[in-house]
Design a protein around this motif. Structure first.
Motif, PDB file in Angstrom:
ATOM      1  N   LEU A   1       0.830  -1.211   0.000  1.00 37.28           N
ATOM      2  CA  LEU A   1       0.000   0.000   0.000  1.00 37.28           C
ATOM      3  C   LEU A   1       0.857   1.251   0.000  1.00 37.28           C
ATOM      4  O   LEU A   1       0.584   2.210  -0.735  1.00 37.28           O
ATOM      5  CB  LEU A   1      -0.918  -0.005   1.223  1.00 37.28           C
ATOM      6  N   ASP A   2       1.905   1.246   0.802  1.00 36.50           N
ATOM      7  CA  ASP A   2       2.813   2.393   0.865  1.00 36.50           C
ATOM      8  C   ASP A   2       3.442   2.651  -0.501  1.00 36.50           C
ATOM      9  O   ASP A   2       3.518   3.801  -0.961  1.00 36.50           O
ATOM     10  CB  ASP A   2       3.890   2.135   1.912  1.00 36.50           C
ATOM     11  N   ARG A   3       3.864   1.588  -1.175  1.00 30.52           N
ATOM     12  CA  ARG A   3       4.485   1.739  -2.500  1.00 30.52           C
ATOM     13  C   ARG A   3       3.471   2.279  -3.512  1.00 30.52           C
ATOM     14  O   ARG A   3       3.788   3.190  -4.289  1.00 30.52           O
ATOM     15  CB  ARG A   3       5.036   0.392  -2.971  1.00 30.52           C
ATOM     16  N   GLU A   4       2.261   1.714  -3.522  1.00 30.24           N
ATOM     17  CA  GLU A   4       1.247   2.164  -4.477  1.00 30.24           C
ATOM     18  C   GLU A   4       0.866   3.622  -4.246  1.00 30.24           C
ATOM     19  O   GLU A   4       0.694   4.389  -5.197  1.00 30.24           O
ATOM     20  CB  GLU A   4       0.001   1.276  -4.382  1.00 30.24           C
ATOM     21  N   ILE A   5       0.733   4.014  -2.990  1.00 24.91           N
ATOM     22  CA  ILE A   5       0.385   5.408  -2.695  1.00 24.91           C
ATOM     23  C   ILE A   5       1.498   6.342  -3.139  1.00 24.91           C
ATOM     24  O   ILE A   5       1.255   7.379  -3.776  1.00 24.91           O
ATOM     25  CB  ILE A   5       0.091   5.581  -1.195  1.00 24.91           C
ATOM     26  N   ARG A   6       2.732   5.993  -2.824  1.00 18.18           N
ATOM     27  CA  ARG A   6       3.864   6.845  -3.185  1.00 18.18           C
ATOM     28  C   ARG A   6       4.002   6.976  -4.696  1.00 18.18           C
ATOM     29  O   ARG A   6       4.199   8.083  -5.222  1.00 18.18           O
ATOM     30  CB  ARG A   6       5.153   6.288  -2.578  1.00 18.18           C
ATOM     31  N   GLU A   7       3.922   5.849  -5.407  1.00 17.42           N
ATOM     32  CA  GLU A   7       4.070   5.901  -6.862  1.00 17.42           C
ATOM     33  C   GLU A   7       2.937   6.692  -7.502  1.00 17.42           C
ATOM     34  O   GLU A   7       3.152   7.465  -8.447  1.00 17.42           O
ATOM     35  CB  GLU A   7       4.128   4.486  -7.432  1.00 17.42           C
ATOM     36  N   GLY A   8       1.717   6.500  -7.001  1.00 21.41           N
ATOM     37  CA  GLY A   8       0.582   7.235  -7.562  1.00 21.41           C
ATOM     38  C   GLY A   8       0.681   8.729  -7.327  1.00 21.41           C
ATOM     39  O   GLY A   8       0.464   9.533  -8.239  1.00 21.41           O
ATOM     40  N   LEU A   9       1.022   9.117  -6.108  1.00 21.97           N
ATOM     41  CA  LEU A   9       1.138  10.544  -5.804  1.00 21.97           C
ATOM     42  C   LEU A   9       2.298  11.178  -6.553  1.00 21.97           C
ATOM     43  O   LEU A   9       2.218  12.334  -7.002  1.00 21.97           O
ATOM     44  CB  LEU A   9       1.306  10.750  -4.299  1.00 21.97           C
ATOM     45  N   ALA A  10       3.396  10.423  -6.722  1.00 18.06           N
ATOM     46  CA  ALA A  10       4.527  10.950  -7.488  1.00 18.06           C
ATOM     47  C   ALA A  10       4.143  11.158  -8.942  1.00 18.06           C
ATOM     48  O   ALA A  10       4.577  12.127  -9.585  1.00 18.06           O
ATOM     49  CB  ALA A  10       5.713   9.995  -7.381  1.00 18.06           C
ATOM     50  N   PHE A  11       3.304  10.278  -9.481  1.00 19.85           N
ATOM     51  CA  PHE A  11       2.884  10.399 -10.882  1.00 19.85           C
ATOM     52  C   PHE A  11       2.140  11.708 -11.140  1.00 19.85           C
ATOM     53  O   PHE A  11       2.269  12.305 -12.202  1.00 19.85           O
ATOM     54  CB  PHE A  11       1.991   9.216 -11.258  1.00 19.85           C
ATOM     55  N   THR A  12       1.374  12.165 -10.165  1.00 19.38           N
ATOM     56  CA  THR A  12       0.573  13.373 -10.383  1.00 19.38           C
ATOM     57  C   THR A  12       1.422  14.611 -10.586  1.00 19.38           C
ATOM     58  O   THR A  12       0.952  15.592 -11.183  1.00 19.38           O
ATOM     59  CB  THR A  12      -0.365  13.625  -9.188  1.00 19.38           C
ATOM     60  N   GLY A  13       2.655  14.622 -10.069  1.00 17.49           N
ATOM     61  CA  GLY A  13       3.498  15.806 -10.177  1.00 17.49           C
ATOM     62  C   GLY A  13       3.090  16.926  -9.239  1.00 17.49           C
ATOM     63  O   GLY A  13       3.612  18.040  -9.328  1.00 17.49           O
TER      64      GLY A  13
ATOM     65  N   ILE B   1      -7.382   0.190  -3.112  1.00  9.22           N
ATOM     66  CA  ILE B   1      -7.461   0.830  -1.802  1.00  9.22           C
ATOM     67  C   ILE B   1      -6.511   2.027  -1.744  1.00  9.22           C
ATOM     68  O   ILE B   1      -6.879   3.117  -1.290  1.00  9.22           O
ATOM     69  CB  ILE B   1      -7.117  -0.179  -0.689  1.00  9.22           C
ATOM     70  N   ALA B   2      -5.276   1.812  -2.206  1.00  6.56           N
ATOM     71  CA  ALA B   2      -4.284   2.889  -2.202  1.00  6.56           C
ATOM     72  C   ALA B   2      -4.740   4.061  -3.054  1.00  6.56           C
ATOM     73  O   ALA B   2      -4.594   5.228  -2.671  1.00  6.56           O
ATOM     74  CB  ALA B   2      -2.941   2.360  -2.702  1.00  6.56           C
ATOM     75  N   HIS B   3      -5.301   3.772  -4.209  1.00  2.00           N
ATOM     76  CA  HIS B   3      -5.721   4.840  -5.109  1.00  2.00           C
ATOM     77  C   HIS B   3      -6.962   5.563  -4.600  1.00  2.00           C
ATOM     78  O   HIS B   3      -7.157   6.746  -4.899  1.00  2.00           O
ATOM     79  CB  HIS B   3      -5.948   4.290  -6.507  1.00  2.00           C
ATOM     80  N   ALA B   4      -7.811   4.865  -3.834  1.00  2.00           N
ATOM     81  CA  ALA B   4      -8.974   5.544  -3.256  1.00  2.00           C
ATOM     82  C   ALA B   4      -8.522   6.627  -2.274  1.00  2.00           C
ATOM     83  O   ALA B   4      -9.044   7.750  -2.288  1.00  2.00           O
ATOM     84  CB  ALA B   4      -9.876   4.532  -2.554  1.00  2.00           C
TER      85      ALA B   4
END
Length: 436
Positions: free
Chosen positions: A64-76, A153-156
Protein backbone atom coordinates in the motif's frame (compact mmCIF):
# COMPACT_ATOMS: atom_id res chain seq x y z
CA UNK A 1 0.22 28.20 0.97
CA UNK A 2 -0.02 26.76 4.48
CA UNK A 3 -2.14 29.64 5.72
CA UNK A 4 -4.79 29.06 3.03
CA UNK A 5 -6.14 25.92 4.71
CA UNK A 6 -8.83 26.74 7.26
CA UNK A 7 -9.89 24.60 10.18
CA UNK A 8 -12.92 22.48 9.29
CA UNK A 9 -16.22 22.96 11.04
CA UNK A 10 -16.09 19.57 12.73
CA UNK A 11 -12.70 18.57 14.09
CA UNK A 12 -14.04 15.61 16.00
CA UNK A 13 -11.04 13.31 16.21
CA UNK A 14 -7.80 13.59 18.10
CA UNK A 15 -4.69 12.15 16.56
CA UNK A 16 -4.30 8.45 17.36
CA UNK A 17 -0.83 8.06 18.82
CA UNK A 18 1.48 6.30 16.41
CA UNK A 19 -1.61 5.22 14.41
CA UNK A 20 -1.74 2.04 16.48
CA UNK A 21 -5.54 1.86 16.26
CA UNK A 22 -7.93 2.29 13.32
CA UNK A 23 -9.43 5.74 12.95
CA UNK A 24 -13.18 6.22 12.82
CA UNK A 25 -14.70 5.58 9.42
CA UNK A 26 -15.46 9.18 8.60
CA UNK A 27 -14.02 12.12 6.71
CA UNK A 28 -13.80 15.45 8.45
CA UNK A 29 -16.58 17.62 7.09
CA UNK A 30 -17.02 21.35 6.73
CA UNK A 31 -15.70 24.20 4.67
CA UNK A 32 -12.26 23.60 3.27
CA UNK A 33 -10.10 25.66 0.92
CA UNK A 34 -7.72 23.79 -1.38
CA UNK A 35 -4.14 24.88 -0.80
CA UNK A 36 -2.89 24.53 -4.34
CA UNK A 37 -3.70 26.90 -7.17
CA UNK A 38 -2.54 26.84 -10.77
CA UNK A 39 1.10 27.83 -11.02
CA UNK A 40 1.80 27.08 -7.35
CA UNK A 41 4.75 24.92 -6.39
CA UNK A 42 4.55 21.33 -5.32
CA UNK A 43 2.98 20.45 -1.99
CA UNK A 44 5.57 19.33 0.55
CA UNK A 45 4.23 16.01 1.85
CA UNK A 46 5.52 13.62 4.49
CA UNK A 47 3.92 10.21 4.04
CA UNK A 48 4.11 7.73 6.88
CA UNK A 49 4.03 4.02 6.09
CA UNK A 50 0.82 2.49 7.51
CA UNK A 51 1.61 0.71 10.76
CA UNK A 52 0.77 -2.98 10.86
CA UNK A 53 1.58 -6.05 12.91
CA UNK A 54 2.15 -9.56 11.58
CA UNK A 55 3.66 -11.00 8.43
CA UNK A 56 0.73 -10.60 6.05
CA UNK A 57 -0.30 -7.22 7.41
CA UNK A 58 3.26 -5.93 7.17
CA UNK A 59 3.50 -7.10 3.55
CA UNK A 60 0.17 -5.45 2.72
CA UNK A 61 1.34 -2.25 4.40
CA UNK A 62 4.50 -2.21 2.31
CA UNK A 63 2.52 -2.70 -0.90
CA UNK A 64 0.00 0.00 0.00
CA UNK A 65 2.81 2.39 0.86
CA UNK A 66 4.48 1.74 -2.50
CA UNK A 67 1.25 2.16 -4.48
CA UNK A 68 0.38 5.41 -2.70
CA UNK A 69 3.86 6.85 -3.18
CA UNK A 70 4.07 5.90 -6.86
CA UNK A 71 0.58 7.23 -7.56
CA UNK A 72 1.14 10.54 -5.80
CA UNK A 73 4.53 10.95 -7.49
CA UNK A 74 2.88 10.40 -10.88
CA UNK A 75 0.57 13.37 -10.38
CA UNK A 76 3.50 15.81 -10.18
CA UNK A 77 1.67 17.67 -7.40
CA UNK A 78 3.79 16.59 -4.45
CA UNK A 79 7.31 16.99 -3.18
CA UNK A 80 7.74 13.83 -1.11
CA UNK A 81 9.89 14.57 1.96
CA UNK A 82 11.39 11.81 4.14
CA UNK A 83 9.99 11.95 7.68
CA UNK A 84 12.21 13.46 10.38
CA UNK A 85 13.94 11.13 12.82
CA UNK A 86 11.89 12.60 15.69
CA UNK A 87 8.53 12.26 13.92
CA UNK A 88 6.91 11.32 17.22
CA UNK A 89 7.43 12.72 20.68
CA UNK A 90 6.52 11.27 24.07
CA UNK A 91 4.59 13.35 26.58
CA UNK A 92 4.70 13.24 30.37
CA UNK A 93 1.97 10.60 30.39
CA UNK A 94 4.06 8.38 28.13
CA UNK A 95 1.72 8.84 25.16
CA UNK A 96 3.38 9.39 21.80
CA UNK A 97 2.06 12.06 19.45
CA UNK A 98 3.09 13.60 16.18
CA UNK A 99 5.89 16.12 16.46
CA UNK A 100 4.56 18.97 14.34
CA UNK A 101 7.54 21.13 15.23
CA UNK A 102 9.84 18.59 13.60
CA UNK A 103 7.60 18.39 10.55
CA UNK A 104 7.58 22.17 10.19
CA UNK A 105 11.35 22.32 10.59
CA UNK A 106 11.86 20.23 7.43
CA UNK A 107 9.35 22.28 5.43
CA UNK A 108 6.50 19.77 5.45
CA UNK A 109 3.08 21.24 4.69
CA UNK A 110 1.04 18.03 4.88
CA UNK A 111 1.45 14.83 6.84
CA UNK A 112 -0.46 11.64 6.00
CA UNK A 113 -0.23 8.34 7.78
CA UNK A 114 -2.28 5.62 9.37
CA UNK A 115 -2.64 2.00 10.34
CA UNK A 116 -3.64 -1.25 8.73
CA UNK A 117 -5.68 -4.14 10.07
CA UNK A 118 -7.51 -7.19 8.74
CA UNK A 119 -11.07 -8.09 9.66
CA UNK A 120 -13.26 -10.82 8.18
CA UNK A 121 -10.97 -11.24 5.19
CA UNK A 122 -10.96 -7.51 4.43
CA UNK A 123 -8.05 -5.10 4.63
CA UNK A 124 -8.83 -1.91 6.55
CA UNK A 125 -6.61 1.09 5.90
CA UNK A 126 -7.24 3.90 8.40
CA UNK A 127 -5.68 7.17 7.23
CA UNK A 128 -5.35 10.61 8.80
CA UNK A 129 -4.14 13.75 7.04
CA UNK A 130 -2.89 16.88 8.81
CA UNK A 131 -1.87 20.34 7.76
CA UNK A 132 1.33 20.67 9.77
CA UNK A 133 1.10 24.42 10.28
CA UNK A 134 -1.24 24.67 13.23
CA UNK A 135 -1.49 20.85 13.56
CA UNK A 136 -4.87 20.89 11.80
CA UNK A 137 -6.56 17.56 10.93
CA UNK A 138 -8.17 17.75 7.49
CA UNK A 139 -9.07 14.13 6.72
CA UNK A 140 -9.80 10.97 8.68
CA UNK A 141 -11.16 8.02 6.75
CA UNK A 142 -11.14 4.22 6.59
CA UNK A 143 -10.68 2.38 3.28
CA UNK A 144 -11.55 -1.30 2.96
CA UNK A 145 -11.07 -3.93 0.30
CA UNK A 146 -9.82 -7.41 -0.48
CA UNK A 147 -6.14 -8.27 -0.03
CA UNK A 148 -5.87 -8.91 -3.78
CA UNK A 149 -7.07 -5.37 -4.54
CA UNK A 150 -4.62 -3.26 -2.55
CA UNK A 151 -3.95 -1.00 -5.54
CA UNK A 152 -7.59 0.15 -5.55
CA UNK A 153 -7.46 0.83 -1.80
CA UNK A 154 -4.28 2.89 -2.20
CA UNK A 155 -5.72 4.84 -5.11
CA UNK A 156 -8.97 5.54 -3.26
CA UNK A 157 -7.01 7.32 -0.53
CA UNK A 158 -4.74 9.03 -3.05
CA UNK A 159 -7.76 10.31 -4.98
CA UNK A 160 -9.29 11.75 -1.82
CA UNK A 161 -6.01 13.42 -0.88
CA UNK A 162 -5.56 15.06 -4.28
CA UNK A 163 -9.15 16.29 -4.42
CA UNK A 164 -8.91 17.57 -0.86
CA UNK A 165 -5.78 19.61 -1.57
CA UNK A 166 -6.58 20.82 -5.08
CA UNK A 167 -10.36 20.93 -5.24
CA UNK A 168 -10.25 18.97 -8.50
CA UNK A 169 -10.80 15.40 -9.63
CA UNK A 170 -7.73 13.23 -9.67
CA UNK A 171 -6.29 10.84 -12.24
CA UNK A 172 -6.76 7.82 -9.98
CA UNK A 173 -9.16 5.30 -11.45
CA UNK A 174 -9.22 7.04 -14.83
CA UNK A 175 -8.42 5.29 -18.12
CA UNK A 176 -6.67 6.20 -21.35
CA UNK A 177 -7.68 4.72 -24.69
CA UNK A 178 -5.35 4.85 -27.67
CA UNK A 179 -4.41 3.25 -30.99
CA UNK A 180 -1.55 0.79 -31.39
CA UNK A 181 -0.27 -1.36 -34.24
CA UNK A 182 1.29 -3.89 -31.87
CA UNK A 183 -0.73 -6.76 -33.37
CA UNK A 184 0.08 -5.80 -36.96
CA UNK A 185 -3.25 -3.98 -37.27
CA UNK A 186 -4.30 -0.63 -35.87
CA UNK A 187 -6.48 -1.59 -32.93
CA UNK A 188 -7.71 0.31 -29.88
CA UNK A 189 -6.34 -0.42 -26.42
CA UNK A 190 -6.90 0.95 -22.94
CA UNK A 191 -4.66 1.36 -19.92
CA UNK A 192 -4.87 2.86 -16.46
CA UNK A 193 -3.79 6.47 -15.93
CA UNK A 194 -0.20 5.38 -15.21
CA UNK A 195 0.16 2.97 -18.14
CA UNK A 196 -0.67 -0.20 -16.21
CA UNK A 197 -3.58 -2.62 -16.76
CA UNK A 198 -3.18 -2.78 -20.53
CA UNK A 199 -6.18 -4.22 -22.43
CA UNK A 200 -7.06 -4.62 -26.11
CA UNK A 201 -10.57 -3.33 -26.89
CA UNK A 202 -11.02 -3.91 -30.64
CA UNK A 203 -10.08 -6.93 -32.74
CA UNK A 204 -11.18 -5.83 -36.20
CA UNK A 205 -7.92 -6.97 -37.86
CA UNK A 206 -8.23 -3.78 -39.91
CA UNK A 207 -7.85 -0.11 -38.96
CA UNK A 208 -9.46 1.48 -35.90
CA UNK A 209 -8.68 5.14 -35.20
CA UNK A 210 -9.56 8.27 -33.17
CA UNK A 211 -10.93 6.64 -29.99
CA UNK A 212 -12.96 8.86 -27.67
CA UNK A 213 -14.42 7.92 -24.28
CA UNK A 214 -17.78 9.28 -23.13
CA UNK A 215 -17.63 11.57 -20.07
CA UNK A 216 -18.85 8.77 -17.79
CA UNK A 217 -16.45 6.26 -19.34
CA UNK A 218 -19.19 3.80 -20.27
CA UNK A 219 -18.93 4.11 -24.06
CA UNK A 220 -16.15 4.29 -26.61
CA UNK A 221 -16.61 5.99 -29.98
CA UNK A 222 -14.06 5.37 -32.73
CA UNK A 223 -13.54 5.31 -36.48
CA UNK A 224 -13.59 1.83 -38.03
CA UNK A 225 -12.32 0.91 -41.53
CA UNK A 226 -13.22 -2.79 -41.57
CA UNK A 227 -15.94 -2.21 -44.20
CA UNK A 228 -13.51 -0.48 -46.53
CA UNK A 229 -14.62 3.06 -45.70
CA UNK A 230 -14.45 5.00 -42.43
CA UNK A 231 -17.50 4.60 -40.21
CA UNK A 232 -18.41 5.54 -36.65
CA UNK A 233 -18.62 2.73 -34.12
CA UNK A 234 -19.82 3.08 -30.53
CA UNK A 235 -18.83 0.38 -28.05
CA UNK A 236 -20.56 -0.29 -24.74
CA UNK A 237 -17.60 -0.75 -22.41
CA UNK A 238 -19.52 -3.08 -20.07
CA UNK A 239 -20.37 -5.81 -22.56
CA UNK A 240 -18.29 -4.71 -25.61
CA UNK A 241 -21.39 -4.58 -27.84
CA UNK A 242 -20.93 -2.23 -30.80
CA UNK A 243 -23.42 -0.03 -32.67
CA UNK A 244 -22.83 1.84 -35.93
CA UNK A 245 -23.93 5.22 -37.24
CA UNK A 246 -26.93 4.82 -39.51
CA UNK A 247 -25.98 7.14 -42.36
CA UNK A 248 -24.35 6.62 -45.75
CA UNK A 249 -20.98 8.12 -46.65
CA UNK A 250 -17.98 8.49 -44.37
CA UNK A 251 -18.06 9.07 -40.62
CA UNK A 252 -14.85 10.07 -38.84
CA UNK A 253 -13.25 11.68 -35.80
CA UNK A 254 -15.76 11.50 -32.92
CA UNK A 255 -15.87 13.63 -29.77
CA UNK A 256 -18.42 13.38 -26.95
CA UNK A 257 -20.60 16.35 -26.05
CA UNK A 258 -22.28 14.47 -23.19
CA UNK A 259 -23.08 10.90 -22.23
CA UNK A 260 -26.09 11.13 -24.53
CA UNK A 261 -24.48 12.67 -27.63
CA UNK A 262 -21.28 12.22 -29.60
CA UNK A 263 -20.23 14.52 -32.44
CA UNK A 264 -18.72 13.14 -35.63
CA UNK A 265 -18.01 14.26 -39.19
CA UNK A 266 -20.49 12.89 -41.73
CA UNK A 267 -20.59 13.29 -45.51
CA UNK A 268 -24.05 11.92 -46.45
CA UNK A 269 -25.35 15.40 -47.32
CA UNK A 270 -22.37 16.37 -49.48
CA UNK A 271 -19.84 18.42 -47.52
CA UNK A 272 -18.13 16.82 -44.55
CA UNK A 273 -19.80 18.58 -41.62
CA UNK A 274 -20.16 17.81 -37.92
CA UNK A 275 -23.32 16.14 -36.59
CA UNK A 276 -24.50 15.00 -33.18
CA UNK A 277 -25.25 11.29 -32.93
CA UNK A 278 -26.94 9.29 -30.16
CA UNK A 279 -25.17 6.29 -28.59
CA UNK A 280 -27.39 3.91 -30.59
CA UNK A 281 -26.04 5.39 -33.83
CA UNK A 282 -29.11 7.44 -34.77
CA UNK A 283 -28.73 11.04 -35.92
CA UNK A 284 -29.61 13.85 -33.49
CA UNK A 285 -28.82 17.02 -35.49
CA UNK A 286 -26.35 18.84 -37.70
CA UNK A 287 -24.15 21.46 -35.99
CA UNK A 288 -21.91 22.86 -38.75
CA UNK A 289 -22.71 23.85 -42.32
CA UNK A 290 -19.91 25.29 -44.42
CA UNK A 291 -17.90 24.63 -47.51
CA UNK A 292 -14.88 22.48 -46.80
CA UNK A 293 -14.24 19.85 -44.15
CA UNK A 294 -15.16 20.35 -40.50
CA UNK A 295 -13.82 17.77 -38.03
CA UNK A 296 -12.18 17.07 -34.64
CA UNK A 297 -14.98 18.25 -32.31
CA UNK A 298 -14.13 18.93 -28.66
CA UNK A 299 -16.64 20.44 -26.23
CA UNK A 300 -16.50 22.84 -23.33
CA UNK A 301 -17.28 21.13 -20.00
CA UNK A 302 -20.86 22.45 -20.00
CA UNK A 303 -21.42 21.31 -23.60
CA UNK A 304 -22.51 24.74 -24.82
CA UNK A 305 -19.52 25.39 -27.09
CA UNK A 306 -17.57 23.23 -29.51
CA UNK A 307 -13.98 23.65 -30.66
CA UNK A 308 -13.34 22.08 -34.05
CA UNK A 309 -11.05 22.20 -37.06
CA UNK A 310 -12.08 23.68 -40.39
CA UNK A 311 -10.35 24.54 -43.65
CA UNK A 312 -13.09 26.98 -44.64
CA UNK A 313 -10.53 29.81 -45.05
CA UNK A 314 -7.77 27.69 -46.59
CA UNK A 315 -5.43 25.85 -44.25
CA UNK A 316 -6.81 24.03 -41.18
CA UNK A 317 -7.48 26.26 -38.16
CA UNK A 318 -9.30 25.84 -34.85
CA UNK A 319 -12.72 27.45 -34.53
CA UNK A 320 -15.29 27.72 -31.72
CA UNK A 321 -19.03 27.28 -32.30
CA UNK A 322 -21.58 28.51 -29.77
CA UNK A 323 -24.27 25.81 -29.98
CA UNK A 324 -26.89 28.13 -28.53
CA UNK A 325 -26.49 31.06 -30.91
CA UNK A 326 -24.94 29.21 -33.85
CA UNK A 327 -22.17 31.81 -34.04
CA UNK A 328 -18.72 30.61 -35.10
CA UNK A 329 -15.43 32.41 -34.55
CA UNK A 330 -11.88 31.58 -35.45
CA UNK A 331 -9.64 30.78 -32.47
CA UNK A 332 -6.13 30.22 -33.87
CA UNK A 333 -4.24 32.69 -36.07
CA UNK A 334 -0.59 31.92 -35.39
CA UNK A 335 0.61 29.12 -37.64
CA UNK A 336 -0.75 27.88 -40.93
CA UNK A 337 -1.80 24.42 -39.77
CA UNK A 338 -3.59 24.09 -36.40
CA UNK A 339 -5.53 20.93 -35.56
CA UNK A 340 -6.64 18.47 -32.85
CA UNK A 341 -8.26 20.78 -30.26
CA UNK A 342 -8.86 19.36 -26.78
CA UNK A 343 -10.88 21.40 -24.29
CA UNK A 344 -9.65 21.25 -20.68
CA UNK A 345 -12.01 19.91 -17.98
CA UNK A 346 -11.86 23.29 -16.22
CA UNK A 347 -12.91 25.00 -19.46
CA UNK A 348 -10.16 27.61 -19.26
CA UNK A 349 -7.79 26.26 -21.94
CA UNK A 350 -7.79 24.41 -25.23
CA UNK A 351 -4.79 22.30 -26.21
CA UNK A 352 -4.08 21.88 -29.93
CA UNK A 353 -1.42 20.78 -32.40
CA UNK A 354 0.55 23.12 -34.68
CA UNK A 355 2.77 22.37 -37.65
CA UNK A 356 5.54 24.96 -37.51
CA UNK A 357 7.56 26.49 -40.34
CA UNK A 358 10.54 24.21 -39.67
CA UNK A 359 8.30 21.17 -40.12
CA UNK A 360 8.21 20.34 -36.42
CA UNK A 361 4.83 19.48 -34.92
CA UNK A 362 4.19 20.83 -31.43
CA UNK A 363 1.47 21.19 -28.83
CA UNK A 364 0.17 24.55 -27.64
CA UNK A 365 -2.55 25.72 -25.29
CA UNK A 366 -4.74 28.78 -25.71
CA UNK A 367 -7.59 30.38 -23.78
CA UNK A 368 -11.06 30.13 -25.36
CA UNK A 369 -10.99 33.89 -26.00
CA UNK A 370 -7.87 33.49 -28.16
CA UNK A 371 -5.39 34.92 -25.68
CA UNK A 372 -2.48 33.32 -23.86
CA UNK A 373 -1.15 30.97 -26.56
CA UNK A 374 1.60 28.91 -24.90
CA UNK A 375 3.94 26.37 -26.46
CA UNK A 376 4.32 23.17 -24.41
CA UNK A 377 6.63 21.01 -26.54
CA UNK A 378 9.67 21.82 -28.66
CA UNK A 379 12.75 20.21 -30.20
CA UNK A 380 11.20 16.75 -30.12
CA UNK A 381 10.07 16.03 -33.70
CA UNK A 382 6.37 15.16 -33.85
CA UNK A 383 4.18 15.97 -30.83
CA UNK A 384 0.46 15.70 -31.37
CA UNK A 385 -2.98 14.46 -30.19
CA UNK A 386 -3.17 16.16 -26.76
CA UNK A 387 -5.81 14.98 -24.29
CA UNK A 388 -6.39 16.36 -20.78
CA UNK A 389 -6.44 14.41 -17.55
CA UNK A 390 -9.66 14.54 -15.47
CA UNK A 391 -8.05 17.03 -13.06
CA UNK A 392 -6.64 19.24 -15.83
CA UNK A 393 -3.15 19.08 -14.30
CA UNK A 394 -1.73 16.76 -16.97
CA UNK A 395 -1.86 16.09 -20.71
CA UNK A 396 -1.27 12.80 -22.51
CA UNK A 397 0.01 13.06 -26.07
CA UNK A 398 1.79 11.26 -28.90
CA UNK A 399 5.45 11.92 -29.66
CA UNK A 400 7.94 10.54 -32.16
CA UNK A 401 10.94 11.89 -30.25
CA UNK A 402 12.51 8.45 -29.97
CA UNK A 403 11.71 7.33 -33.51
CA UNK A 404 8.45 5.42 -33.26
CA UNK A 405 5.31 7.15 -32.05
CA UNK A 406 4.76 6.54 -28.34
CA UNK A 407 2.53 7.94 -25.60
CA UNK A 408 3.89 10.57 -23.24
CA UNK A 409 2.47 12.61 -20.37
CA UNK A 410 3.38 16.08 -19.16
CA UNK A 411 2.20 18.65 -16.68
CA UNK A 412 -0.31 21.15 -18.03
CA UNK A 413 2.46 23.75 -18.29
CA UNK A 414 4.66 21.45 -20.39
CA UNK A 415 6.99 20.39 -17.58
CA UNK A 416 7.93 16.83 -16.60
CA UNK A 417 7.50 15.20 -20.00
CA UNK A 418 7.99 11.45 -19.78
CA UNK A 419 6.99 8.22 -21.49
CA UNK A 420 3.74 6.69 -20.27
CA UNK A 421 4.08 2.97 -20.96
CA UNK A 422 6.43 0.38 -22.42
CA UNK A 423 4.70 -1.39 -25.32
CA UNK A 424 5.71 -2.92 -28.62
CA UNK A 425 4.89 -1.10 -31.86
CA UNK A 426 3.57 2.44 -32.12
CA UNK A 427 0.96 4.10 -29.94
CA UNK A 428 -1.01 7.19 -30.94
CA UNK A 429 -4.24 9.21 -30.63
CA UNK A 430 -4.78 8.96 -26.85
CA UNK A 431 -8.01 9.98 -25.14
CA UNK A 432 -8.13 10.36 -21.35
CA UNK A 433 -11.41 9.65 -19.60
CA UNK A 434 -12.87 12.54 -17.59
CA UNK A 435 -14.03 10.44 -14.66
CA UNK A 436 -12.72 7.89 -12.23
Amino acid sequence: MRHSIRRTAALLLAFIACFSFPLSAMALEGEYIAIRKEGAGRIALVLGKPLAEGGKASAWSAELDREIREGLAFTGIFNMIPPPMNLFETGASGKRTLNFGALNSIGAEIFAGGSLSAEAGQVKLSMAVYETFGAKPILSKVYTGRPDNLRAIAHAFSADLVQLLTGRRSVFGSSIVFVSNRSGFKEIYSCAFDGSSLSQLTRSRSISLTPSLSPDGTRLAYTDYSSGRPGLKIMNMADRRVSSVRQSGVSIDPGWRSNAEVATTLSFEGDQDIYLVRPDGTLARRVTSSRGIDLSPSFSPDGTKMAFVSARFGNPQVFILDLGTGQTRRLTYNGNYNTQPSWSPAGDKIAYTTMEKNGEINIFTIRPDGSGATQLTSGARENESPSWSPCGDMIVFTSGRQGQKKLYVMNANGENQRRLLQMEGEQMQPSWSFIR
